[in-house]
Motif scaffolding. Structure first.
Motif, PDB file in Angstrom:
ATOM      1  N   LEU A 192     -10.690   0.630   5.889  1.00  0.00           N
ATOM      2  CA  LEU A 192     -10.930   1.048   4.518  1.00  0.00           C
ATOM      3  C   LEU A 192      -9.942   2.147   4.127  1.00  0.00           C
ATOM      4  N   SER A 193      -9.368   1.997   2.955  1.00  0.00           N
ATOM      5  CA  SER A 193      -8.432   2.985   2.421  1.00  0.00           C
ATOM      6  C   SER A 193      -8.245   2.683   0.944  1.00  0.00           C
ATOM      7  N   ASN A 194      -7.564   3.566   0.256  1.00  0.00           N
ATOM      8  CA  ASN A 194      -7.212   3.345  -1.142  1.00  0.00           C
ATOM      9  C   ASN A 194      -5.764   3.781  -1.333  1.00  0.00           C
ATOM     10  N   PRO A 195      -4.844   2.808  -1.546  1.00  0.00           N
ATOM     11  CA  PRO A 195      -5.008   1.381  -1.785  1.00  0.00           C
ATOM     12  C   PRO A 195      -5.611   0.654  -0.574  1.00  0.00           C
ATOM     13  N   LEU A 196      -6.315  -0.443  -0.875  1.00  0.00           N
ATOM     14  CA  LEU A 196      -6.988  -1.236   0.146  1.00  0.00           C
ATOM     15  C   LEU A 196      -6.158  -2.471   0.453  1.00  0.00           C
ATOM     16  N   ASP A 197      -5.815  -2.659   1.731  1.00  0.00           N
ATOM     17  CA  ASP A 197      -5.023  -3.807   2.165  1.00  0.00           C
ATOM     18  C   ASP A 197      -5.950  -4.863   2.758  1.00  0.00           C
ATOM     19  N   LEU A 198      -6.149  -5.969   2.023  1.00  0.00           N
ATOM     20  CA  LEU A 198      -7.008  -7.054   2.506  1.00  0.00           C
ATOM     21  C   LEU A 198      -6.312  -7.938   3.524  1.00  0.00           C
ATOM     22  N   THR A 199      -5.028  -7.713   3.740  1.00  0.00           N
ATOM     23  CA  THR A 199      -4.198  -8.559   4.601  1.00  0.00           C
ATOM     24  C   THR A 199      -4.197  -9.987   4.055  1.00  0.00           C
ATOM     25  N   ALA A 200      -3.878 -10.962   4.884  1.00  0.00           N
ATOM     26  CA  ALA A 200      -3.882 -12.366   4.449  1.00  0.00           C
ATOM     27  C   ALA A 200      -5.247 -13.005   4.596  1.00  0.00           C
ATOM     28  N   GLN A 201      -6.259 -12.194   4.928  1.00  0.00           N
ATOM     29  CA  GLN A 201      -7.590 -12.736   5.156  1.00  0.00           C
ATOM     30  C   GLN A 201      -8.151 -13.424   3.915  1.00  0.00           C
ATOM     31  N   GLY A 202      -7.680 -12.994   2.733  1.00  0.00           N
ATOM     32  CA  GLY A 202      -8.163 -13.605   1.501  1.00  0.00           C
ATOM     33  C   GLY A 202      -7.830 -15.079   1.392  1.00  0.00           C
ATOM     34  N   LEU A 203      -6.760 -15.533   2.048  1.00  0.00           N
ATOM     35  CA  LEU A 203      -6.433 -16.959   2.030  1.00  0.00           C
ATOM     36  C   LEU A 203      -7.402 -17.758   2.884  1.00  0.00           C
ATOM     37  N   VAL A 204      -7.907 -17.124   3.948  1.00  0.00           N
ATOM     38  CA  VAL A 204      -8.881 -17.779   4.830  1.00  0.00           C
ATOM     39  C   VAL A 204     -10.287 -17.675   4.250  1.00  0.00           C
ATOM     40  N   ASP A 205     -10.572 -16.530   3.639  1.00  0.00           N
ATOM     41  CA  ASP A 205     -11.914 -16.243   3.106  1.00  0.00           C
ATOM     42  C   ASP A 205     -11.772 -15.769   1.664  1.00  0.00           C
ATOM     43  N   PRO A 206     -11.577 -16.691   0.711  1.00  0.00           N
ATOM     44  CA  PRO A 206     -11.356 -16.286  -0.680  1.00  0.00           C
ATOM     45  C   PRO A 206     -12.489 -15.450  -1.264  1.00  0.00           C
ATOM     46  N   GLU A 207     -13.725 -15.627  -0.762  1.00  0.00           N
ATOM     47  CA  GLU A 207     -14.843 -14.851  -1.293  1.00  0.00           C
ATOM     48  C   GLU A 207     -14.709 -13.366  -0.973  1.00  0.00           C
ATOM     49  N   LEU A 208     -13.747 -13.016  -0.106  1.00  0.00           N
ATOM     50  CA  LEU A 208     -13.499 -11.612   0.203  1.00  0.00           C
ATOM     51  C   LEU A 208     -13.132 -10.839  -1.068  1.00  0.00           C
ATOM     52  N   TYR A 209     -12.396 -11.505  -1.987  1.00  0.00           N
ATOM     53  CA  TYR A 209     -12.031 -10.845  -3.244  1.00  0.00           C
ATOM     54  C   TYR A 209     -13.280 -10.534  -4.065  1.00  0.00           C
TER      55      TYR A 209
ATOM     56  N   LYS B 284       0.834  -1.203   0.000  1.00  0.00           N
ATOM     57  CA  LYS B 284       0.000   0.000   0.000  1.00  0.00           C
ATOM     58  C   LYS B 284       0.872   1.256   0.000  1.00  0.00           C
ATOM     59  N   ALA B 285       1.884   1.276   0.862  1.00  0.00           N
ATOM     60  CA  ALA B 285       2.769   2.440   0.945  1.00  0.00           C
ATOM     61  C   ALA B 285       3.547   2.638  -0.356  1.00  0.00           C
ATOM     62  N   LEU B 286       4.021   1.540  -0.957  1.00  0.00           N
ATOM     63  CA  LEU B 286       4.749   1.645  -2.217  1.00  0.00           C
ATOM     64  C   LEU B 286       3.856   2.213  -3.320  1.00  0.00           C
ATOM     65  N   CYS B 287       2.609   1.754  -3.353  1.00  0.00           N
ATOM     66  CA  CYS B 287       1.676   2.249  -4.371  1.00  0.00           C
ATOM     67  C   CYS B 287       1.408   3.738  -4.196  1.00  0.00           C
ATOM     68  N   LEU B 288       1.285   4.186  -2.949  1.00  0.00           N
ATOM     69  CA  LEU B 288       1.057   5.609  -2.704  1.00  0.00           C
ATOM     70  C   LEU B 288       2.220   6.437  -3.237  1.00  0.00           C
ATOM     71  N   ASP B 289       3.451   5.950  -3.033  1.00  0.00           N
ATOM     72  CA  ASP B 289       4.624   6.659  -3.552  1.00  0.00           C
ATOM     73  C   ASP B 289       4.611   6.705  -5.077  1.00  0.00           C
ATOM     74  N   ILE B 290       4.341   5.557  -5.700  1.00  0.00           N
ATOM     75  CA  ILE B 290       4.360   5.486  -7.166  1.00  0.00           C
ATOM     76  C   ILE B 290       3.269   6.371  -7.753  1.00  0.00           C
ATOM     77  N   CYS B 291       2.074   6.296  -7.186  1.00  0.00           N
ATOM     78  CA  CYS B 291       0.956   7.068  -7.732  1.00  0.00           C
ATOM     79  C   CYS B 291       1.154   8.567  -7.543  1.00  0.00           C
TER      80      CYS B 291
END
Length: 721
Positions: free
Chosen positions: A369-386, A334-341
């Motif tokens: 909630l933020s933009n970029p949005l960091d879903l953390t590793a929760q997507g591995l536990v709850d793939p429907e989060l994507y 997220k931090a890297l994307c903010l720098d690039i953008c």
């Protein structure tokens, strides 16, 4: 038949281009059975791709090649062959072109180098080729080119091994495709490989080489008329007909076609005249960039970017506009994307619990909630989060594009995260582009996932920075103001003799147009200077006037703050002594005496009429340090006053104009008026090459501006009518 002079070239007709790119008959001059020879490679390409038209081989030493009959000379060819490929040494090319013209051949492809790039003799030969081609109405591609490829009909007129599969040709004919135009043959081949490796359909690829008798602009117009070509990727080091390019770009914009350009040379030293600040600071690349972006062309800075932008332009039904959402799985990402953008000026609308209820409902409570949005590793536990997250982002009108950054790691994690991403696009059919990018380039991503993404119109990149750069370049299209101001004609009393116009004459020309200058007079004697100072009031400035002293202060030709009669006498003597010492050969016209203006913020505005690209305007922070600080912007000359005000606000020092640290806000609108007036002047008076106002002092709002110095370059030494 009219005689065509060297350098003259009638426009290439669409029919002529079709004879080259969709030929019904081909002659190979210099056909050979030797593997690796140019003529052998061209024939092998045609046979491998099952070319169905007529092939004629020219070889004086053989009766046949691969069972195909040969003729001994060009004179033995039938009349009106569509295209002849010259696979022969350079010394034989010119005579071959003459003979082909007599046989009424429609087009010629010249591979050989050793023409304009090789010196005066090669230049003369290339000019003769152009003359012959123009008189015969014969198109010439090259010399020093790699040929061309028609992917739709499987016609590779090149010596580079090319295999257009029937499936690829069928796909190119039934789907929108990318056309490639490159002055460099090697870069054409590289870009072909880059795009075909991503399973992107291509329509045509043309290398234009030295462009003796056909230019990149000709082939661009052909591709604009081709219904199957939706994106044109161009690599050009020089445009020989810039105004045709700009007209073609406007046509492309109106037709919904995307033009992407890679133009090497942004680091080259400016070729412009150093007579004014404007000429020194508005280099050729900057002028080109200003003009082509104004016309709607997207400019890439690297070969990789060129391919990435073209891919998004073709795969996505809509281009990214203003506002992007980035979805990731890491706080550091997220931090890297903010720098690039921030570097790319890519707009990332902010989101929070109060203005994104659907997104909040899709998230676990611990995910902020933020933009970029960091879903953390929760997507591995709850793939429907994507799926839930993408659904909410697709419905949010603040975002015109969604970039999904995935940590791919291994095939197992890919199998968890990618299916819900694919399903979200497949089922929800978002009305905005979705771009997927990996964070870990080199990860073992199952190829079936990449193939599925591409089938769904999702560009996939192995690096997120690449994706963001391409999105940023494309998103700027949506923020461009394509409105062209139509100015009322402006008449200026220009001198008949071209060259540098010194300050006192430049001010006489510009003042009637509404450019504000200090009170003053041009004088040629001390007595006249004393009378002038008495009329306008002390303190005054003394400025020596001579066409050859464009930078007066460098030779001691400016004395400021002269207050009183005796001070003026002393200053007059010192001025002439200093100039005589530093520039003894200068022919002085006289001295400009002006009232000292009040202090204010110094800016610069310059206008330049480029002989190829036309007028541009430069704005920035000025004074003697203008060329050092280079806080400037180059603008199209025909912007509205409101658009100019917006551009002024994009200068790095813009906060100084808006009440910085308690200072009063300055009269930006008055400064914009000067810019608009210069734009109108250059549009009406093409004989003006440059105008330089430096500095232009900007005062508090409502108090206007004052141009302290003015210099013009007219006609570049020509006599004007």
């Amino acid at each position: 038949m009219n005689t065509i002079q060297p350098g003259e070239r009638p426009g290439m007709s669409s029919h002529a281009a079709a004879r080259l790119l969709r030929p019904a008959s081909i002659a190979i001059v210099g056909a050979s059975p030797t593997p690796g020879a140019l003529g052998a490679s061209v024939l092998a390409n045609l046979e491998r791709n099952d070319y169905r038209g007529r092939i004629y081989l020219v070889n004086p030493k053989r009766d046949d090649i691969n069972g195909r009959p040969c003729v001994k000379s060009i004179e033995a060819l039938p009349a009106d062959v569509d295209v002849a490929v010259l696979a022969i040494p350079q010394p034989a090319v010119l005579d071959a072109v003459r003979q082909l013209a007599t046989r009424k051949v429609g087009a010629v492809v010249i591979f050989s180098a050793g023409f304009a790039e090789a010196g005066s003799e090669g230049i003369a030969q290339q000019q003769e080729i152009a003359r012959i081609a123009a008189e015969a109405g014969m198109l010439v591609e090259g010399p020093n080119c790699l040929g061309c490829i028609n992917y739709l009909d499987r016609v590779p007129l090149t010596f580079i091994e090319t295999d257009v599969s029937p499936a690829q040709a069928q796909r190119s004919a039934s789907q929108p495709a990318i056309g490639i135009l490159s002055q460099s043959g090697a870069m054409m081949a590289v870009l072909n490989t880059t795009l075909t490796s991503r399973n992107l359909p291509l329509s045509y690829a043309v290398s234009t080489g030295n462009e003796a008798a056909s230019h990149l602009e000709d082939y661009l117009e052909f591709l604009l008329d081709d219904s199957g070509t939706r994106v044109v990727a161009m690599i050009a080091e020089q445009f020989r007909e810039p105004r045709r390019l700009l007209d073609a770009a406007r046509r492309a914009r109106e037709a919904g076609k995307l033009l992407v350009l890679l133009h090497p040379g942004r680091s080259a030293a400016a070729r412009a005249s150093a007579a004014t600040h404007t000429g020194a600071m508005a280099g050729d690349y900057s002028v080109m960039l200003t003009k082509v972006e104004r016309a709607g062309i997207v400019v890439a800075q690297t070969l990789e970017e060129l391919g990435d932008i073209a891919e998004i332009g073709l795969r996505c039904a809509r281009l990214p506009g203003r506002g992007a959402a980035i979805l990731g799985e890491s706080g550091a990402f997220k931090a890297l994307c903010l720098d690039i953008c921030d570097e790319l000026d890519l707009d990332l609308p902010t989101i929070g619990d109060h203005d994104a209820p659907a997104l909040r409902a899709a998230m676990p409570p611990f995910v902020a909630l933020s933009n970029p949005l960091d879903l953390t590793a929760q997507g591995l536990v709850d793939p429907e989060l994507y799926y839930r997250t993408l659904s909410a982002l697709f419905d949010d009108d603040r975002f015109s594009a969604v970039v999904v950054g995935l940590i791919q790691t291994d095939p197992v994690t890919c199998a968890i995260k990618m299916p819900p991403v694919l399903r979200a696009v497949r089922e929800l059919r978002p009305q905005k582009p979705v771009i997927c990018a990996g964070l870990d380039e080199g990860a073992a991503v199952p190829p079936e996932y990449i193939a599925q993404m591409r089938e769904l119109g999702i560009p996939y990149f192995p690096g997120t920075e690449r994706a963001l750069r391409a999105v940023a370049r494309l998103s700027k299209l949506s923020t461009r103001d394509f409105t062209e101001t139509v100015f009322e004609p402006v008449a200026a009393d220009l001198p008949h003799r071209g060259g540098v116009v010194p300050e006192y004459q430049a001010k006489r020309i510009l003042a009637p147009l509404g450019i504000p200058f200090a009170r003053g007079e041009f004088v040629t004697s001390l007595d006249a200077a004393l009378l002038c100072a008495q009329r306008i009031g002390y303190p005054v400035a003394l400025k020596v006037q001579a066409a050859e002293l464009s930078h007066k202060s460098d030779v001691g030709g400016v004395i400021l703050g002269v207050d009183g009669t005796e001070a003026l006498r002393a200053a007059w003597t010192r001025l002439h002594d200093d100039v005589g010492r530093h520039a003894p050969a200068a022919a002085l016209d006289g001295v400009l005496i002006e009232a000292m203006g009040a202090r204010g913020l110094e800016m610069i505005v310059g206008a330049r009429s480029d002989p190829q690209w036309g007028p541009v305007i430069m704005i920035g922070f000025g004074g003697v340090t203008a060329e050092v600080t280079r806080d400037v912007r180059l603008l199209p000359h025909d912007l509205t006053r409101e658009a100019v005000v917006r551009e002024i606000g994009r200068l790095k020092g813009a906060p100084l104009l808006h009440g910085y640290r308690g200072a009063p806000a300055l009269d930006v609108e008055a400064f914009a008026d000067v810019v608009v007036r210069l734009g109108a002047l250059l549009q009406s008076e093409p004989g003006i090459r440059e105008v330089d106002l430096n500095p232009v002092v900007v005062y508090p709002r409502g108090q206007g501006v004052l141009a302290l110095d003015a210099l013009m370059l007219v006609g570049a030494g020509e006599v004007l009518d």
